[in-house]
Design a protein around this motif. Structure first.
Motif, PDB file in Angstrom:
ATOM      1  N   LEU A   1       1.006  90.470  -8.470  1.00 44.23           N
ATOM      2  CA  LEU A   1       2.252  91.003  -7.937  1.00 44.23           C
ATOM      3  C   LEU A   1       2.693  92.139  -8.848  1.00 44.23           C
ATOM      4  N   GLN A   2       2.592  93.345  -8.354  1.00 39.99           N
ATOM      5  CA  GLN A   2       3.075  94.501  -9.090  1.00 39.99           C
ATOM      6  C   GLN A   2       4.545  94.699  -8.738  1.00 39.99           C
ATOM      7  N   MET A   3       5.377  94.711  -9.752  1.00 44.54           N
ATOM      8  CA  MET A   3       6.814  94.839  -9.551  1.00 44.54           C
ATOM      9  C   MET A   3       7.296  96.108 -10.245  1.00 44.54           C
ATOM     10  N   ASP A   4       7.815  97.032  -9.474  1.00 42.83           N
ATOM     11  CA  ASP A   4       8.312  98.303  -9.986  1.00 42.83           C
ATOM     12  C   ASP A   4       9.809  98.435  -9.729  1.00 42.83           C
ATOM     13  N   SER A   5      10.429  99.357 -10.458  1.00 44.00           N
ATOM     14  CA  SER A   5      11.865  99.619 -10.297  1.00 44.00           C
ATOM     15  C   SER A   5      12.668  98.325 -10.337  1.00 44.00           C
ATOM     16  N   LEU A   6      12.377  97.518 -11.322  1.00 45.92           N
ATOM     17  CA  LEU A   6      13.011  96.197 -11.399  1.00 45.92           C
ATOM     18  C   LEU A   6      14.515  96.314 -11.580  1.00 45.92           C
ATOM     19  N   LYS A   7      15.211  95.371 -10.963  1.00 46.52           N
ATOM     20  CA  LYS A   7      16.663  95.326 -11.001  1.00 46.52           C
ATOM     21  C   LYS A   7      17.118  94.030 -11.671  1.00 46.52           C
ATOM     22  N   LEU A   8      18.372  94.026 -12.095  1.00 48.63           N
ATOM     23  CA  LEU A   8      18.919  92.832 -12.736  1.00 48.63           C
ATOM     24  C   LEU A   8      18.747  91.601 -11.849  1.00 48.63           C
ATOM     25  N   GLU A   9      18.921  91.802 -10.556  1.00 51.14           N
ATOM     26  CA  GLU A   9      18.860  90.673  -9.631  1.00 51.14           C
ATOM     27  C   GLU A   9      17.445  90.170  -9.368  1.00 51.14           C
ATOM     28  N   ASP A  10      16.457  90.822  -9.947  1.00 48.15           N
ATOM     29  CA  ASP A  10      15.081  90.324  -9.849  1.00 48.15           C
ATOM     30  C   ASP A  10      14.795  89.249 -10.888  1.00 48.15           C
ATOM     31  N   THR A  11      15.736  89.010 -11.782  1.00 51.40           N
ATOM     32  CA  THR A  11      15.560  87.970 -12.791  1.00 51.40           C
ATOM     33  C   THR A  11      15.403  86.613 -12.117  1.00 51.40           C
ATOM     34  N   ALA A  12      14.303  85.938 -12.427  1.00 50.58           N
ATOM     35  CA  ALA A  12      14.005  84.656 -11.798  1.00 50.58           C
ATOM     36  C   ALA A  12      12.729  84.088 -12.390  1.00 50.58           C
ATOM     37  N   MET A  13      12.466  82.847 -12.068  1.00 50.29           N
ATOM     38  CA  MET A  13      11.146  82.264 -12.315  1.00 50.29           C
ATOM     39  C   MET A  13      10.302  82.605 -11.098  1.00 50.29           C
ATOM     40  N   TYR A  14       9.136  83.160 -11.365  1.00 49.45           N
ATOM     41  CA  TYR A  14       8.236  83.563 -10.293  1.00 49.45           C
ATOM     42  C   TYR A  14       7.065  82.583 -10.213  1.00 49.45           C
ATOM     43  N   TYR A  15       6.815  82.121  -9.001  1.00 50.14           N
ATOM     44  CA  TYR A  15       5.775  81.132  -8.765  1.00 50.14           C
ATOM     45  C   TYR A  15       4.686  81.684  -7.847  1.00 50.14           C
ATOM     46  N   CYS A  16       3.473  81.369  -8.180  1.00 48.42           N
ATOM     47  CA  CYS A  16       2.338  81.607  -7.310  1.00 48.42           C
ATOM     48  C   CYS A  16       2.135  80.345  -6.475  1.00 48.42           C
ATOM     49  N   ALA A  17       1.801  80.518  -5.208  1.00 49.54           N
ATOM     50  CA  ALA A  17       1.589  79.374  -4.335  1.00 49.54           C
ATOM     51  C   ALA A  17       0.456  79.669  -3.363  1.00 49.54           C
ATOM     52  N   ALA A  18      -0.132  78.586  -2.853  1.00 50.94           N
ATOM     53  CA  ALA A  18      -1.268  78.748  -1.940  1.00 50.94           C
ATOM     54  C   ALA A  18      -1.328  77.602  -0.952  1.00 50.94           C
ATOM     55  N   ASP A  19      -1.941  77.895   0.164  1.00 45.08           N
ATOM     56  CA  ASP A  19      -2.186  76.867   1.174  1.00 45.08           C
ATOM     57  C   ASP A  19      -3.423  77.290   1.958  1.00 45.08           C
ATOM     58  N   ARG A  20      -4.046  76.332   2.597  1.00 46.82           N
ATOM     59  CA  ARG A  20      -5.258  76.671   3.350  1.00 46.82           C
ATOM     60  C   ARG A  20      -4.935  77.159   4.756  1.00 46.82           C
ATOM     61  N   SER A  21      -3.659  77.154   5.110  1.00 47.06           N
ATOM     62  CA  SER A  21      -3.277  77.685   6.416  1.00 47.06           C
ATOM     63  C   SER A  21      -2.056  78.590   6.286  1.00 47.06           C
ATOM     64  N   ARG A  22      -1.940  79.529   7.206  1.00 48.83           N
ATOM     65  CA  ARG A  22      -0.774  80.410   7.245  1.00 48.83           C
ATOM     66  C   ARG A  22       0.486  79.590   7.495  1.00 48.83           C
ATOM     67  N   GLU A  23       0.370  78.627   8.384  1.00 51.69           N
ATOM     68  CA  GLU A  23       1.530  77.816   8.733  1.00 51.69           C
ATOM     69  C   GLU A  23       2.019  77.017   7.515  1.00 51.69           C
ATOM     70  N   GLY A  24       1.061  76.486   6.787  1.00 52.46           N
ATOM     71  CA  GLY A  24       1.419  75.729   5.594  1.00 52.46           C
ATOM     72  C   GLY A  24       2.071  76.600   4.535  1.00 52.46           C
ATOM     73  N   LEU A  25       1.545  77.810   4.364  1.00 51.64           N
ATOM     74  CA  LEU A  25       2.096  78.723   3.376  1.00 51.64           C
ATOM     75  C   LEU A  25       3.534  79.077   3.715  1.00 51.64           C
ATOM     76  N   LEU A  26       3.784  79.322   4.977  1.00 51.82           N
ATOM     77  CA  LEU A  26       5.120  79.756   5.387  1.00 51.82           C
ATOM     78  C   LEU A  26       6.118  78.601   5.440  1.00 51.82           C
ATOM     79  N   ALA A  27       5.614  77.394   5.641  1.00 51.16           N
ATOM     80  CA  ALA A  27       6.510  76.236   5.675  1.00 51.16           C
ATOM     81  C   ALA A  27       6.829  75.770   4.250  1.00 51.16           C
ATOM     82  N   TRP A  28       5.829  75.289   3.577  1.00 44.33           N
ATOM     83  CA  TRP A  28       5.940  74.912   2.164  1.00 44.33           C
ATOM     84  C   TRP A  28       4.535  74.776   1.624  1.00 44.33           C
TER      85      TRP A  28
END
Length: 121
Positions: free
Chosen positions: A80-107
């Motif tokens: 994840l390339q993040m440019d022009s970062l703003k104060l509101e971008d402060t957060a914990m960033y998580y990588c996630a994966a699923d074997r289906s699109r539906e699963g990825l978008l749901a949880w």
């Protein structure tokens, strides 16, 4: 079992850039729908960007143009390339994966431990 390990977080001033990485083990990243999510203190976890097995990517509208998701299947790594970062971008960033699109978008089924991004002046 798929394991995801993020790196690349840190502290940066507004307007700066960071590149997050997520190394996949237990399966090939080319077999997975993957994404980046973030959670700021006191807020719910939200999707940032996702990339599907066909290589198509999508972003939350407010971040499009500043963040870019990509993957190197030869390295089994998501970025994840993040440019022009703003104060509101402060957060914990998580990588996630699923074997289906539906699963990825749901949880997504698989989650990394997260990497902290702090934007401050």
């Amino acid at each position: 079992q798929v394991t995801l390990v993020e790196s690349g977080g840190g502290s940066v001033q507004p307007g700066g850039s960071l590149r997050l990485s997520c190394v996949v083990s237990g399966d090939s990243s080319s077999n997975l729908c993957m994404g980046w999510f973030r959670q700021a203190p006191g807020k719910e976890r939200e999707s940032v960007a996702v990339i599907l097995t066909d290589g198509s990517a999508s972003y939350v509208a407010s971040l499009k143009g500043r963040f870019t998701i990509s993957q190197d299947n030869a390295k089994n790594t998501l970025y994840l390339q993040m440019d022009s970062l703003k104060l509101e971008d402060t957060a914990m960033y998580y990588c996630a994966a699923d074997r289906s699109r539906e699963g990825l978008l749901a949880w997504p089924k698989f989650w990394g431990q997260g990497t902290q991004v702090t934007v401050s002046s």
